[in-house]
Design a protein around this motif. Sequence first.
Motif, PDB file in Angstrom:
ATOM      1  N   ARG A   1      23.844  84.986 -16.742  1.00  0.00           N
ATOM      2  CA  ARG A   1      24.733  85.960 -16.107  1.00  0.00           C
ATOM      3  C   ARG A   1      24.060  86.578 -14.910  1.00  0.00           C
ATOM      4  O   ARG A   1      22.920  87.025 -14.980  1.00  0.00           O
ATOM      5  N   LEU A   2      24.759  86.579 -13.830  1.00  0.00           N
ATOM      6  CA  LEU A   2      24.188  87.145 -12.606  1.00  0.00           C
ATOM      7  C   LEU A   2      24.392  88.642 -12.607  1.00  0.00           C
ATOM      8  O   LEU A   2      25.447  89.142 -12.974  1.00  0.00           O
ATOM      9  N   ARG A   3      23.357  89.351 -12.159  1.00  0.00           N
ATOM     10  CA  ARG A   3      23.585  90.789 -12.051  1.00  0.00           C
ATOM     11  C   ARG A   3      24.391  91.022 -10.788  1.00  0.00           C
ATOM     12  O   ARG A   3      24.199  90.326  -9.782  1.00  0.00           O
ATOM     13  N   PRO A   4      25.304  91.969 -10.832  1.00  0.00           N
ATOM     14  CA  PRO A   4      26.131  92.216  -9.661  1.00  0.00           C
ATOM     15  C   PRO A   4      25.254  92.538  -8.458  1.00  0.00           C
ATOM     16  O   PRO A   4      24.186  93.138  -8.592  1.00  0.00           O
ATOM     17  N   VAL A   5      25.718  92.115  -7.272  1.00  0.00           N
ATOM     18  CA  VAL A   5      24.915  92.314  -6.081  1.00  0.00           C
ATOM     19  C   VAL A   5      24.671  93.790  -5.833  1.00  0.00           C
ATOM     20  O   VAL A   5      23.590  94.212  -5.482  1.00  0.00           O
ATOM     21  N   ARG A   6      25.723  94.579  -6.028  1.00  0.00           N
ATOM     22  CA  ARG A   6      25.547  96.013  -5.844  1.00  0.00           C
ATOM     23  C   ARG A   6      25.720  96.680  -7.196  1.00  0.00           C
ATOM     24  O   ARG A   6      26.699  96.457  -7.883  1.00  0.00           O
ATOM     25  N   THR A   7      24.760  97.463  -7.589  1.00  0.00           N
ATOM     26  CA  THR A   7      24.885  98.138  -8.875  1.00  0.00           C
ATOM     27  C   THR A   7      25.508  99.511  -8.666  1.00  0.00           C
ATOM     28  O   THR A   7      25.679  99.967  -7.554  1.00  0.00           O
ATOM     29  N   GLY A   8      25.830 100.153  -9.765  1.00  0.00           N
ATOM     30  CA  GLY A   8      26.354 101.502  -9.668  1.00  0.00           C
ATOM     31  C   GLY A   8      27.840 101.552  -9.389  1.00  0.00           C
ATOM     32  O   GLY A   8      28.404 102.625  -9.235  1.00  0.00           O
ATOM     33  N   GLN A   9      28.476 100.371  -9.319  1.00  0.00           N
ATOM     34  CA  GLN A   9      29.918 100.394  -9.120  1.00  0.00           C
ATOM     35  C   GLN A   9      30.612 100.400 -10.472  1.00  0.00           C
ATOM     36  O   GLN A   9      30.121  99.818 -11.420  1.00  0.00           O
ATOM     37  N   PRO A  10      31.777 101.044 -10.545  1.00  0.00           N
ATOM     38  CA  PRO A  10      32.490 101.025 -11.819  1.00  0.00           C
ATOM     39  C   PRO A  10      32.922  99.601 -12.121  1.00  0.00           C
ATOM     40  O   PRO A  10      33.218  98.835 -11.203  1.00  0.00           O
ATOM     41  N   PRO A  11      32.909  99.202 -13.397  1.00  0.00           N
ATOM     42  CA  PRO A  11      33.355  97.860 -13.730  1.00  0.00           C
ATOM     43  C   PRO A  11      34.826  97.687 -13.347  1.00  0.00           C
ATOM     44  O   PRO A  11      35.589  98.637 -13.386  1.00  0.00           O
ATOM     45  N   ALA A  12      35.172  96.453 -12.962  1.00  0.00           N
ATOM     46  CA  ALA A  12      36.544  96.213 -12.523  1.00  0.00           C
ATOM     47  C   ALA A  12      37.531  96.500 -13.656  1.00  0.00           C
ATOM     48  O   ALA A  12      37.258  96.173 -14.805  1.00  0.00           O
ATOM     49  N   ARG A  13      38.633  97.129 -13.306  1.00  0.00           N
ATOM     50  CA  ARG A  13      39.672  97.355 -14.309  1.00  0.00           C
ATOM     51  C   ARG A  13      40.325  96.025 -14.635  1.00  0.00           C
ATOM     52  O   ARG A  13      40.632  95.239 -13.741  1.00  0.00           O
ATOM     53  N   ARG A  14      40.513  95.750 -15.898  1.00  0.00           N
ATOM     54  CA  ARG A  14      41.182  94.510 -16.274  1.00  0.00           C
ATOM     55  C   ARG A  14      42.661  94.806 -16.465  1.00  0.00           C
ATOM     56  O   ARG A  14      43.055  95.520 -17.368  1.00  0.00           O
ATOM     57  N   ARG A  15      43.471  94.236 -15.603  1.00  0.00           N
ATOM     58  CA  ARG A  15      44.894  94.499 -15.687  1.00  0.00           C
ATOM     59  C   ARG A  15      45.601  93.216 -15.295  1.00  0.00           C
ATOM     60  O   ARG A  15      45.242  92.588 -14.317  1.00  0.00           O
ATOM     61  N   ASP A  16      46.568  92.818 -16.083  1.00  0.00           N
ATOM     62  CA  ASP A  16      47.288  91.596 -15.757  1.00  0.00           C
ATOM     63  C   ASP A  16      48.493  91.944 -14.897  1.00  0.00           C
ATOM     64  O   ASP A  16      49.503  92.437 -15.375  1.00  0.00           O
ATOM     65  N   ASP A  17      48.379  91.677 -13.597  1.00  0.00           N
ATOM     66  CA  ASP A  17      49.435  92.077 -12.678  1.00  0.00           C
ATOM     67  C   ASP A  17      50.597  91.098 -12.629  1.00  0.00           C
ATOM     68  O   ASP A  17      51.547  91.313 -11.893  1.00  0.00           O
ATOM     69  N   SER A  18      50.521  90.012 -13.398  1.00  0.00           N
ATOM     70  CA  SER A  18      51.648  89.092 -13.355  1.00  0.00           C
ATOM     71  C   SER A  18      52.711  89.476 -14.385  1.00  0.00           C
ATOM     72  O   SER A  18      53.774  88.866 -14.430  1.00  0.00           O
ATOM     73  N   ARG A  19      52.414  90.479 -15.211  1.00  0.00           N
ATOM     74  CA  ARG A  19      53.416  90.909 -16.187  1.00  0.00           C
ATOM     75  C   ARG A  19      54.634  91.481 -15.485  1.00  0.00           C
ATOM     76  O   ARG A  19      54.558  91.994 -14.377  1.00  0.00           O
ATOM     77  N   LEU A  20      55.769  91.449 -16.175  1.00  0.00           N
ATOM     78  CA  LEU A  20      56.998  91.975 -15.589  1.00  0.00           C
ATOM     79  C   LEU A  20      56.935  93.496 -15.513  1.00  0.00           C
ATOM     80  O   LEU A  20      57.204  94.098 -14.482  1.00  0.00           O
ATOM     81  N   CYS A  21      56.580  94.133 -16.641  1.00  0.00           N
ATOM     82  CA  CYS A  21      56.490  95.592 -16.681  1.00  0.00           C
ATOM     83  C   CYS A  21      55.031  95.969 -16.837  1.00  0.00           C
ATOM     84  O   CYS A  21      54.366  95.513 -17.762  1.00  0.00           O
ATOM     85  N   ARG A  22      54.539  96.787 -15.931  1.00  0.00           N
ATOM     86  CA  ARG A  22      53.119  97.126 -15.993  1.00  0.00           C
ATOM     87  C   ARG A  22      52.870  98.396 -16.772  1.00  0.00           C
ATOM     88  O   ARG A  22      51.767  98.659 -17.204  1.00  0.00           O
ATOM     89  N   THR A  23      53.892  99.229 -16.927  1.00  0.00           N
ATOM     90  CA  THR A  23      53.708 100.468 -17.679  1.00  0.00           C
ATOM     91  C   THR A  23      54.842 100.623 -18.686  1.00  0.00           C
ATOM     92  O   THR A  23      55.862  99.940 -18.608  1.00  0.00           O
ATOM     93  N   ARG A  24      54.633 101.569 -19.613  1.00  0.00           N
ATOM     94  CA  ARG A  24      55.651 101.822 -20.628  1.00  0.00           C
ATOM     95  C   ARG A  24      56.914 102.370 -19.964  1.00  0.00           C
ATOM     96  O   ARG A  24      58.028 102.012 -20.324  1.00  0.00           O
ATOM     97  N   THR A  25      56.712 103.224 -18.959  1.00  0.00           N
ATOM     98  CA  THR A  25      57.851 103.804 -18.252  1.00  0.00           C
ATOM     99  C   THR A  25      58.743 102.709 -17.692  1.00  0.00           C
ATOM    100  O   THR A  25      59.974 102.768 -17.776  1.00  0.00           O
ATOM    101  N   GLN A  26      58.106 101.674 -17.117  1.00  0.00           N
ATOM    102  CA  GLN A  26      58.890 100.586 -16.536  1.00  0.00           C
ATOM    103  C   GLN A  26      59.688  99.850 -17.595  1.00  0.00           C
ATOM    104  O   GLN A  26      60.828  99.460 -17.363  1.00  0.00           O
TER     105      GLN A  26
END
Lengths: 397, 267
Positions: free
Chosen positions: A9-34
């Motif tokens: 596993r490669l260490r990220p080039v820049r440290t101290g960044q928040p880990p990427a949010r995992r979100r599946d943007d291909s879903r039809l509804c992204r939130t409960r409200t939707q």
Amino acid sequence: MALTETAPRLRPVRTGQPPARRRDDSRLCRTRTQRILLAVAFVAIVAFPLSVESAFLISLTGTIGIFALAALGLNILSGYAGQISLAQSIFVGIGAFAGVALGGLAELPLLVWLPGTFVAGGLAAALVAPLTLRLKGVFQIVLSLALIFVGHYAFINLPALTGGNGGISATPSLSLGFIDFGELTVAGMRYSYEQGLFILIWLVLAASMIAVVNMHRTRFGRALVAVREAETAAEIAGINAARVKVQAFVLAGAFAGLAGGLLMAQLRYVQAEQFGINMGLELLIIVVVGGLGTTWGPVVGAAVISSIPVLATQYAEHIPFLQADFSQSGEIGIPVGQVGLLIYGLALVLVMVFEPRGLSHIFGAGGRSLLRLARRARTTSEPVLVPQPHAHLGGKA
Amino acid sequence: MMLRVEALTLSFGGVRALNEVGFEVAEGEFFGILGPNGAGKTSLFNCLSGLVAPTGSVTVEGTELLGRRPHEIAELGVARTFQNLGLFGSMSVTGNILVGAHRQISGGALSAALRWPRTFRSERQARERADELIDLLGLGAYRDATVDTLPYGIRKRVEIAKAVASGPKLLLLDEPVAGMNHEETDQFVEFVLELKARMGLTIVMIEHDVPMVMRISDRILALDFGEVIGVGTPEEIRHNERFISAYLGTPAGADAPAEPQLHGGNR
């Protein structure tokens, strides 16, 4: 791609960044409200016509749905893929006359003639797509203008299918077998043809919108936008730009055909004259005013652009400078027949100057800030309009 | 042989942008291309990616590229970056990387419209791989940002992420560090070498940063006025008189301090 294989596993080039949010943007509804809003929308499609008696309102909202559907198709071509066409009306016409032939003359059931209009619009578009997509920008507009005149000529010279200049009437079946939208009966109540048709129109529109959202959020939709943004870079990434553009054109034609079929069912009479430059312009303006390349743009645009002239005509007597006929009264003002053009122009200029992203963007931003307000009102006991000092600095301390 | 270029000639009207250029790149090699502005370096890349129609022959693992359209060449596993970036401005960083991964995702308009499970599975996998790339290149903070809003250095990184997302065999980098400072250049070298090792890439890179090219290339091609003036290891090129005079203008330049620092291409 072997990113996850044996290599350490490669260490990220820049440290101290928040880990990427995992979100599946291909879903039809992204939130409960939707999800909730989507369910509410489906309930409203059925509940609205059954609880509204005004024939005027039902027919107006039905028309909005039909124009939104045709604009939805044009939005794929002009909004996502960035190709301009004024000739969307011709494909609406082809769908309408295909509906007359299949649903009226051949008396085929709903499940055959309505998809038939979709296919007819798509096939017609596939026929001319290679021509129009060879051109760019202003040449494309000129060619689409020519297409309107060729289409019109074809319509009036096929009187067996189109009734020539005089138009043709048809009474297509709206029956699915177990449910007949033409003679809707719910809990012993008989509803009118228009009320049933409203449900059909808006269900078709909702299904089409969901289909388009699905396309837009996946590979095909990204390819469309990529071709619009940078065609060469898209090709280098392996996208066959010519093919993608043809697909967009065919989809635009198919949804226009579907709208034409529903328009034919609504009016039960179609005439070649309807599918001219006026409708073509109206559809393009709907897409631009509603918001090019947005999900809700076609619906918002259709609601504004298609309803204002109708409302103006209906309520002309209450609006100053507006009359049905000035030849009798001798006053100065705007005849109701012309008010539509005036509104289109005005809406187009206002949107281009103040919000080029379209009305749906304004509504979306407004809706989101309302939601934020509501959420804040729920989570804090403080009055909503008095923000806590430095709350925006994230001061948890 | 990964890439073989033979007698490649490209003319624009009376101007010969490339004249009988020939060289070979072995699999797994890091191949640098050096040359002053106007030497024909980018024209060479445009030939390799199908944007122009030269004469001669270009083969990748034995398959002829000339005569194929750009998207067909991409299908063969050739990816490239652009000097002035080929990004899609209104899309997010993830969106750009997913466009790069286009040929790895299955499904078309119809299967997407119907929410066909296989299509969406492939879409999800592509998004996971995109997230991995995003972490690898330290782009996590910009994952959902619109590309147009990002600073130049970050966009250059997105450009590389987009190119490698297609899972290429051969990666063409056109001035990847132009406009970057020393620290950013070092960072770039670190992650490009990492990507190369992990994905088994063969890399051909155009760059004006001569010390950097000398440091990381296995072999170097020197071009001037559309002609090959030298091919060889960094050591051989360093002592190639034609190369030195091309960069410094006069043969006397051989006595000047080594490693000329020319930074063309930044605007």
